[in-house]
Structures are given as structure tokens and as C-alpha cells.
Scaffold this motif. Structure first.
Motif, PDB file in Angstrom:
ATOM      1  N   LEU A  60       0.855  -1.178   0.000  1.00 30.15           N
ATOM      2  CA  LEU A  60       0.000   0.000   0.000  1.00 30.15           C
ATOM      3  C   LEU A  60       0.895   1.234   0.000  1.00 30.15           C
ATOM      4  CD1 LEU A  60      -2.739   1.412   0.247  1.00 30.15           C
ATOM      5  CD2 LEU A  60      -2.573   1.122   2.738  1.00 30.15           C
ATOM      6  N   SER A  61       0.958   1.949  -1.132  1.00 29.97           N
ATOM      7  CA  SER A  61       1.835   3.117  -1.268  1.00 29.97           C
ATOM      8  C   SER A  61       1.044   4.380  -0.964  1.00 29.97           C
ATOM      9  CB  SER A  61       2.409   3.190  -2.688  1.00 29.97           C
ATOM     10  OG  SER A  61       3.270   2.100  -2.941  1.00 29.97           O
ATOM     11  N   VAL A  62       1.451   5.112   0.067  1.00 31.97           N
ATOM     12  CA  VAL A  62       0.718   6.301   0.502  1.00 31.97           C
ATOM     13  C   VAL A  62       1.587   7.542   0.319  1.00 31.97           C
ATOM     14  CG1 VAL A  62      -0.744   5.053   2.116  1.00 31.97           C
ATOM     15  CG2 VAL A  62       1.445   5.938   2.905  1.00 31.97           C
ATOM     16  N   ALA A  63       0.962   8.622  -0.142  1.00 31.38           N
ATOM     17  CA  ALA A  63       1.669   9.881  -0.387  1.00 31.38           C
ATOM     18  C   ALA A  63       1.780  10.688   0.901  1.00 31.38           C
ATOM     19  CB  ALA A  63       0.939  10.691  -1.451  1.00 31.38           C
ATOM     20  N   ILE A  64       2.847  11.479   1.001  1.00 27.77           N
ATOM     21  CA  ILE A  64       3.051  12.323   2.174  1.00 27.77           C
ATOM     22  C   ILE A  64       2.277  13.627   2.047  1.00 27.77           C
ATOM     23  CG2 ILE A  64       4.756  13.657   3.467  1.00 27.77           C
ATOM     24  CD1 ILE A  64       6.789  11.506   2.867  1.00 27.77           C
ATOM     25  N   GLY A  65       2.293  14.234   0.851  1.00 27.78           N
ATOM     26  CA  GLY A  65       1.620  15.509   0.660  1.00 27.78           C
ATOM     27  C   GLY A  65       2.421  16.653   1.247  1.00 27.78           C
ATOM     28  N   ASP A  66       1.781  17.801   1.407  1.00 25.93           N
ATOM     29  CA  ASP A  66       2.447  18.981   1.958  1.00 25.93           C
ATOM     30  C   ASP A  66       2.439  18.923   3.485  1.00 25.93           C
ATOM     31  OD1 ASP A  66       2.840  20.010  -0.596  1.00 25.93           O
ATOM     32  OD2 ASP A  66       0.861  20.963  -0.603  1.00 25.93           O
ATOM     33  N   ASN A  67       3.553  19.382   4.059  1.00 29.57           N
ATOM     34  CA  ASN A  67       3.657  19.431   5.515  1.00 29.57           C
ATOM     35  C   ASN A  67       4.397  20.700   5.893  1.00 29.57           C
ATOM     36  OD1 ASN A  67       3.421  18.614   8.184  1.00 29.57           O
ATOM     37  ND2 ASN A  67       5.334  17.473   8.156  1.00 29.57           N
ATOM     38  N   VAL A  85      -2.828   6.921   5.508  1.00 30.26           N
ATOM     39  CA  VAL A  85      -3.665   5.850   4.973  1.00 30.26           C
ATOM     40  C   VAL A  85      -5.094   6.351   4.749  1.00 30.26           C
ATOM     41  CG1 VAL A  85      -4.675   3.593   5.472  1.00 30.26           C
ATOM     42  CG2 VAL A  85      -2.257   4.013   5.958  1.00 30.26           C
ATOM     43  N   VAL A  86      -5.625   7.105   5.710  1.00 27.76           N
ATOM     44  CA  VAL A  86      -6.979   7.655   5.568  1.00 27.76           C
ATOM     45  C   VAL A  86      -7.045   8.572   4.355  1.00 27.76           C
ATOM     46  CG1 VAL A  86      -8.672   9.205   6.614  1.00 27.76           C
ATOM     47  CG2 VAL A  86      -7.597   7.438   8.003  1.00 27.76           C
ATOM     48  N   ASN A  87      -6.045   9.442   4.186  1.00 25.96           N
ATOM     49  CA  ASN A  87      -6.018  10.352   3.035  1.00 25.96           C
ATOM     50  C   ASN A  87      -5.967   9.591   1.717  1.00 25.96           C
ATOM     51  OD1 ASN A  87      -6.059  12.567   4.727  1.00 25.96           O
ATOM     52  ND2 ASN A  87      -3.840  12.850   4.704  1.00 25.96           N
ATOM     53  N   HIS A  88      -5.275   8.449   1.718  1.00 29.63           N
ATOM     54  CA  HIS A  88      -5.161   7.639   0.503  1.00 29.63           C
ATOM     55  C   HIS A  88      -6.532   7.158   0.032  1.00 29.63           C
ATOM     56  CE1 HIS A  88      -3.298   4.827  -2.339  1.00 29.63           C
ATOM     57  NE2 HIS A  88      -4.158   3.920  -1.905  1.00 29.63           N
ATOM     58  N   ARG A  93       8.433  14.269   8.718  1.00 24.73           N
ATOM     59  CA  ARG A  93       8.400  13.370   9.865  1.00 24.73           C
ATOM     60  C   ARG A  93       7.087  12.571   9.876  1.00 24.73           C
ATOM     61  NH1 ARG A  93       8.819  17.630  14.299  1.00 24.73           N
ATOM     62  NH2 ARG A  93       8.381  15.847  15.654  1.00 24.73           N
ATOM     63  N   ILE A  94       7.218  11.259  10.002  1.00 22.09           N
ATOM     64  CA  ILE A  94       6.057  10.361  10.026  1.00 22.09           C
ATOM     65  C   ILE A  94       6.035   9.635  11.373  1.00 22.09           C
ATOM     66  CG2 ILE A  94       4.846   8.481   8.888  1.00 22.09           C
ATOM     67  CD1 ILE A  94       5.208  10.965   7.144  1.00 22.09           C
ATOM     68  N   HIS A  95       4.923   9.753  12.068  1.00 21.01           N
ATOM     69  CA  HIS A  95       4.766   9.042  13.337  1.00 21.01           C
ATOM     70  C   HIS A  95       4.114   7.688  13.072  1.00 21.01           C
ATOM     71  CE1 HIS A  95       3.988   8.034  17.457  1.00 21.01           C
ATOM     72  NE2 HIS A  95       2.677   8.031  17.264  1.00 21.01           N
ATOM     73  N   LEU A  96       4.842   6.624  13.388  1.00 21.04           N
ATOM     74  CA  LEU A  96       4.327   5.268  13.210  1.00 21.04           C
ATOM     75  C   LEU A  96       3.555   4.865  14.460  1.00 21.04           C
ATOM     76  CD1 LEU A  96       7.441   3.551  11.596  1.00 21.04           C
ATOM     77  CD2 LEU A  96       5.402   4.407  10.447  1.00 21.04           C
ATOM     78  N   THR A  97       2.269   4.644  14.307  1.00 18.07           N
ATOM     79  CA  THR A  97       1.439   4.241  15.436  1.00 18.07           C
ATOM     80  C   THR A  97       1.591   2.745  15.703  1.00 18.07           C
ATOM     81  OG1 THR A  97      -0.397   3.974  13.880  1.00 18.07           O
ATOM     82  CG2 THR A  97      -0.247   6.065  15.066  1.00 18.07           C
ATOM     83  N   ASP A  98       1.396   2.349  16.956  1.00 16.72           N
ATOM     84  CA  ASP A  98       1.506   0.935  17.327  1.00 16.72           C
ATOM     85  C   ASP A  98       0.420   0.102  16.668  1.00 16.72           C
ATOM     86  OD1 ASP A  98       3.692   1.492  18.918  1.00 16.72           O
ATOM     87  OD2 ASP A  98       2.486   1.751  20.729  1.00 16.72           O
ATOM     88  N   THR A  99      -0.733   0.706  16.426  1.00 19.46           N
ATOM     89  CA  THR A  99      -1.839   0.013  15.781  1.00 19.46           C
ATOM     90  C   THR A  99      -2.309   0.820  14.577  1.00 19.46           C
ATOM     91  OG1 THR A  99      -3.477   1.077  17.223  1.00 19.46           O
ATOM     92  CG2 THR A  99      -2.588  -1.068  17.928  1.00 19.46           C
ATOM     93  N   LEU A 100      -2.995   0.149  13.668  1.00 21.50           N
ATOM     94  CA  LEU A 100      -3.469   0.787  12.443  1.00 21.50           C
ATOM     95  C   LEU A 100      -4.772   0.131  12.017  1.00 21.50           C
ATOM     96  CD1 LEU A 100      -2.880   2.720  10.000  1.00 21.50           C
ATOM     97  CD2 LEU A 100      -1.698   0.793   8.933  1.00 21.50           C
ATOM     98  N   SER A 101      -5.760   0.951  11.694  1.00 21.70           N
ATOM     99  CA  SER A 101      -7.038   0.445  11.193  1.00 21.70           C
ATOM    100  C   SER A 101      -7.286   0.999   9.806  1.00 21.70           C
ATOM    101  CB  SER A 101      -8.188   0.847  12.132  1.00 21.70           C
ATOM    102  OG  SER A 101      -8.034   0.249  13.395  1.00 21.70           O
ATOM    103  N   LEU A 102      -7.721   0.149   8.895  1.00 20.30           N
ATOM    104  CA  LEU A 102      -7.996   0.578   7.533  1.00 20.30           C
ATOM    105  C   LEU A 102      -9.408   1.151   7.440  1.00 20.30           C
ATOM    106  CD1 LEU A 102      -6.449  -2.326   5.440  1.00 20.30           C
ATOM    107  CD2 LEU A 102      -5.496  -0.062   5.858  1.00 20.30           C
ATOM    108  N   PRO A 103      -9.572   2.287   6.745  1.00 24.12           N
ATOM    109  CA  PRO A 103     -10.893   2.906   6.624  1.00 24.12           C
ATOM    110  C   PRO A 103     -11.651   2.406   5.391  1.00 24.12           C
ATOM    111  CG  PRO A 103      -9.250   4.349   5.678  1.00 24.12           C
ATOM    112  CD  PRO A 103      -8.511   3.107   6.147  1.00 24.12           C
ATOM    113  N   HIS A 104     -12.927   2.725   5.332  1.00 27.94           N
ATOM    114  CA  HIS A 104     -13.749   2.496   4.134  1.00 27.94           C
ATOM    115  C   HIS A 104     -13.678   1.045   3.652  1.00 27.94           C
ATOM    116  CE1 HIS A 104     -14.088   6.791   4.108  1.00 27.94           C
ATOM    117  NE2 HIS A 104     -12.811   6.950   3.879  1.00 27.94           N
ATOM    118  N   HIS A 105     -13.914   0.121   4.542  1.00 26.69           N
ATOM    119  CA  HIS A 105     -13.857  -1.290   4.150  1.00 26.69           C
ATOM    120  C   HIS A 105     -15.212  -1.945   4.321  1.00 26.69           C
ATOM    121  CE1 HIS A 105     -13.744  -2.121   8.455  1.00 26.69           C
ATOM    122  NE2 HIS A 105     -12.743  -1.280   8.552  1.00 26.69           N
ATOM    123  N   GLU A 106     -15.376  -3.056   3.623  1.00 22.02           N
ATOM    124  CA  GLU A 106     -16.644  -3.778   3.649  1.00 22.02           C
ATOM    125  C   GLU A 106     -16.609  -4.976   4.577  1.00 22.02           C
ATOM    126  OE1 GLU A 106     -17.294  -4.746  -0.417  1.00 22.02           O
ATOM    127  OE2 GLU A 106     -17.790  -2.696  -1.008  1.00 22.02           O
TER     128      GLU A 106
END
Length: 282
Positions: A122-129, A141-144, A200-213
Motif C-alpha cells: 500500500l503506497s501512501v503519499a506524504i503531501g504537503d507538511n 492511509v486515511v487520506n489515501h 516526519r512520520i509518526h508510526l502508530t503501534d496500531t493501524l485500522s484501515l478505513p472504508h472497508h466492507e
């Protein structure tokens, strides 16, 4: 060695290399784990690569000391792995592949078309920061998967059955239809000129995918590995990795393995700018 469909023996050099590594790390059987020296692993993989080249595999880019991008390496590695085990392809896909339904609705005639695509990794863009605040990987991931409005396109009859033939705009949407057991997230740090975005990217201990069935429990993950890229472009630099084994995190830097806490990476500003790929598992 396995047999192909004609019953003839077929060598599987990549699988042999993986089994050698797994044996050294004590992942097979009940033996005590040993320290796997990455330099020995590299020499082992180079030997198998040369054998694969001799047998007609298109893997010359990974031979000897040739520089390559870890993201590109994993994609090729994954494809070769499936070629060696065609009967297990569905099982491998089930474990690693994220399936997404991509839709596009014409803003002129409201015609809707969709297609199933596979994201791996899953390739996610950083965008402007601009504010230089750390970005959460979950936000990336949510923005993707965000719905995008007013995307210009030509609604052509040749591409769509009900195309209105207008130069118009469309609304793009993404919905996850199948979550993998292991989710590899690739942070797109390099632009078209191979220059690096060190946001800078903060890696969270957990991750949930959005918009899923699927059921929520099937799309929730925990962090188990991070690959870092140190350097200014995709053509040069140095990679390190940190992986979780049991309750401990081990940092691998060439032949040196050091016990570290995960906060040593996720909470360090410099290391937040170097994380490149993250592995999450259910």
C-alpha cells in the motif's frame, strides 16, 4: 526442489534462500535461535541470484553490489516467490494483497463505473507538511482512501458503455473489499526526480484501515517491523530495519543487531524522517 506440472524437478532458489535464513534464525523446529549475519545472508542471496540468472530469471539488478530501492526489491521478490509456487498463489495473495474497489462517477451524467485493483504494498503519499509537524501514518492511509471531487476527465463512449462524451469532472472513490493478514505500507518519499521528502512520520503501534466492507476486526493491525532509509535520494543511502521478536524490538544495521524500544524510532524526530516502509499484521 519441487515438481512442475509435467512431473519434472524444478529448482526454487528463492525458497531455498528463505529456508536457510529461517533455519539460521531458529524459526523452524525447536532449536535455539542463532544470530543471522546480514553479510552472510547477502552473499547467500547473491549466490542464488547468480543461479537464477543462469536459469533465465530477470533478476540481474539484484546481483552483487548493485543499488536498488527496497520497495522495488520487495515487488520483484514477491513476484518471483509466486512464480516459484504457482499452486500457492491464492494463499500468498490472501496473506499479503489488499483488494480495493475504485469507483468513478461522472459529474455530468452521473454514470458510475468501478474496477477491482490490488494494492501491494500500500503506497501512501506524504503531501504537503508546511508546519513540519509529524504526520501520523494512519492519517496518510486515511487520506489515501479519501473520496476526491471534481477530477477532470473525458467521458468517452469507447471506455464507458454509457459515456456522455463530455469534457467534464468526476468523483473518485475507493472502498476496501478485502484486507490482507499482513499489510506492508510504503511511504512515498521520493519524487519524479528521485529526491527525498524527509517529512516526519509518526508510526502508530496500531493501524485500522478505513472504508472497508469487512468486519472491523479483520482490518485492524499492529506494528511488527519498520524499514528506514538514510540518504538524500533513491539512488544512494543506507537501509536499517527494526523488527519485533516476541516482546522485544531488534534494530538491524548491517551485521549489528541491537535491542531497542520501539519509541527509540517512533519518538525520535530524525528517525521519523527516515521511516520508509512499515509492516503491520493482524
Amino acid at each position: 526442489v519441487s515438481e512442475d506440472e509435467e512431473g519434472e524437478e524444478k529448482r526454487m532458489p528463492l525458497t531455498e534462500a528463505l529456508l536457510d535464513v529461517a533455519t539460521t534464525l531458529g524459526l523452524l523446529g525447536n532449536g535455539d535461535a542463532e544470530v543471522a549475519d546480514p553479510t552472510e545472508l547477502k552473499a547467500l542471496f547473491d549466490a542464488y541470484t547468480q543461479q537464477m540468472i543462469a536459469e533465465g530469471w530477470n533478476t540481474s539488478k539484484f546481483a552483487r553490489g548493485i543499488q536498488h530501492d527496497p520497495h522495488e526489491f520487495w515487488v520483484c521478490f514477491f513476484d518471483i516467490w509466486k512464480e516459484e509456487h504457482p499452486r500457492l498463489e491464492s494463499l500468498i495473495n490472501d496473506y499479503f494483497l489488499l483488494q480495493v474497489n475504485e469507483g468513478r462517477e461522472c459529474d455530468h451524467c452521473n454514470d458510475y463505473a468501478s474496477s477491482i485493483v490490488v494494492d501491494h504494498p500500500l503506497s501512501v503519499a506524504i503531501g504537503d507538511n508546511a508546519e513540519d509537524e509529524p504526520l501520523s501514518i494512519e492519517d496518510l492511509v486515511v487520506n489515501h482512501f479519501q473520496t476526491v471531487d471534481s477530477v477532470a476527465f473525458y467521458h468517452d463512449d469507447e471506455e464507458y458503455d454509457n459515456g456522455c462524451g463530455e469534457h467534464t469532472t468526476a468523483t473518485l472513490s475507493k472502498k476496501i473489499t478485502k484486507c490482507p493478514k499482513a499489510l506492508l505500507v510504503h511511504i512515498k518519499r521520493f519524487d519524479a526526480e528521485n529526491q527525498k521528502n524527509e517529512a516526519r512520520i509518526h508510526l502508530t503501534d496500531t493501524l485500522s484501515l478505513p472504508h472497508h466492507e469487512e468486519d472491523n476486526d479483520n482490518c485492524s493491525y499492529r506494528l511488527c517491523g519498520v524499514l528506514n532509509h538514510i540518504g538524500g535520494s533513491v539512488d544512494n543511502g543506507h537501509c536499517t530495519a527494526i523488527t519485533k521478536k516476541g516482546d522485544q524490538w531488534i534494530h538491524y544495521n548491517d551485521a549489528i543487531g541491537t535491542r531497542r524500544s520501539i519509541s527509540y524510532f517512533t519518538g525520535n524526530e530524525y528517525k521519523q524522517s527516515q521511516c520508509y516502509m512499515a509492516l503491520y499484521i493482524q
